[in-house]
Design a protein around this motif. Structure first.
Motif, PDB file in Angstrom:
ATOM      1  N   SER A  62     -14.916-133.854  23.343  1.00 15.94           N
ATOM      2  CA  SER A  62     -13.855-133.691  24.599  1.00 15.94           C
ATOM      3  C   SER A  62     -13.812-134.824  25.403  1.00 15.94           C
ATOM      4  N   GLY A  63     -14.893-135.814  25.273  1.00 13.32           N
ATOM      5  CA  GLY A  63     -14.959-137.073  26.177  1.00 13.32           C
ATOM      6  C   GLY A  63     -15.652-136.507  27.345  1.00 13.32           C
ATOM      7  N   HIS A  64     -16.109-135.274  27.513  1.00  5.51           N
ATOM      8  CA  HIS A  64     -16.558-134.871  29.002  1.00  5.51           C
ATOM      9  C   HIS A  64     -18.033-134.911  28.902  1.00  5.51           C
ATOM     10  N   VAL A  65     -18.654-135.936  28.697  1.00  4.77           N
ATOM     11  CA  VAL A  65     -20.202-136.405  28.497  1.00  4.77           C
ATOM     12  C   VAL A  65     -20.827-135.985  29.836  1.00  4.77           C
ATOM     13  N   GLN A  66     -22.008-135.863  29.653  1.00  2.41           N
ATOM     14  CA  GLN A  66     -23.153-135.773  30.750  1.00  2.41           C
ATOM     15  C   GLN A  66     -23.953-136.793  30.891  1.00  2.41           C
TER      16      GLN A  66
END
Length: 127
Positions: A62-66
């Motif tokens: 998703s590209g929604h890294v943490q």
């Protein structure tokens, strides 16, 4: 060096991701030693995907890294707490800010409500 006691959980420990600014709990996943080491090495959250039985870099699809700001261990060293900056605004693969988006709003009747808004449409992100 202090690290989680992976032996207690048959090679895995629970890992809680919490928003570093707001304190909101974003998700819970599992870490094995490889995920632990990759998290420390990269500064981004890595977990063990039980469904794929593989290392999972959060946000790889998703590209929604943490981005990890702090790492904490509980007193028994068998649970990890990550204080993170959630990129893209959503930790949940269903598009919500938090995986904990369902709230039991009426204990007597068992009614559930959605307590936060969707940030993205999973059909558009996971193609």
């Amino acid at each position: 060096m202090l690290q989680p006691d992976f032996k207690k959980g048959n090679g895995m420990v629970p890992a809680i991701a919490q928003d570093a600014k707001t304190g909101k709990v974003l998700m819970m996943a599992y870490m094995d030693e490889e995920a632990w080491e990759q998290t420390l090495a990269t500064g981004e959250a890595h977990y063990h995907s039980r469904s794929r039985n593989a290392l999972w870099h959060k946000g790889e699809s998703s590209g929604h890294v943490q981005k990890v700001h702090a790492v904490r261990l509980d007193c028994d060293q068998d649970t990890v707490l990550l204080l993170v900056e959630q990129k893209g605004g959503a930790a949940c693969h269903l598009g919500y800010e938090s995986c904990f988006f369902q709230e039991l709003s009426d204990l007597q009747n068992g009614s559930w409500t959605t307590c936060c808004e969707k940030v993205f449409d999973p059909k558009e992100v996971y193609k």
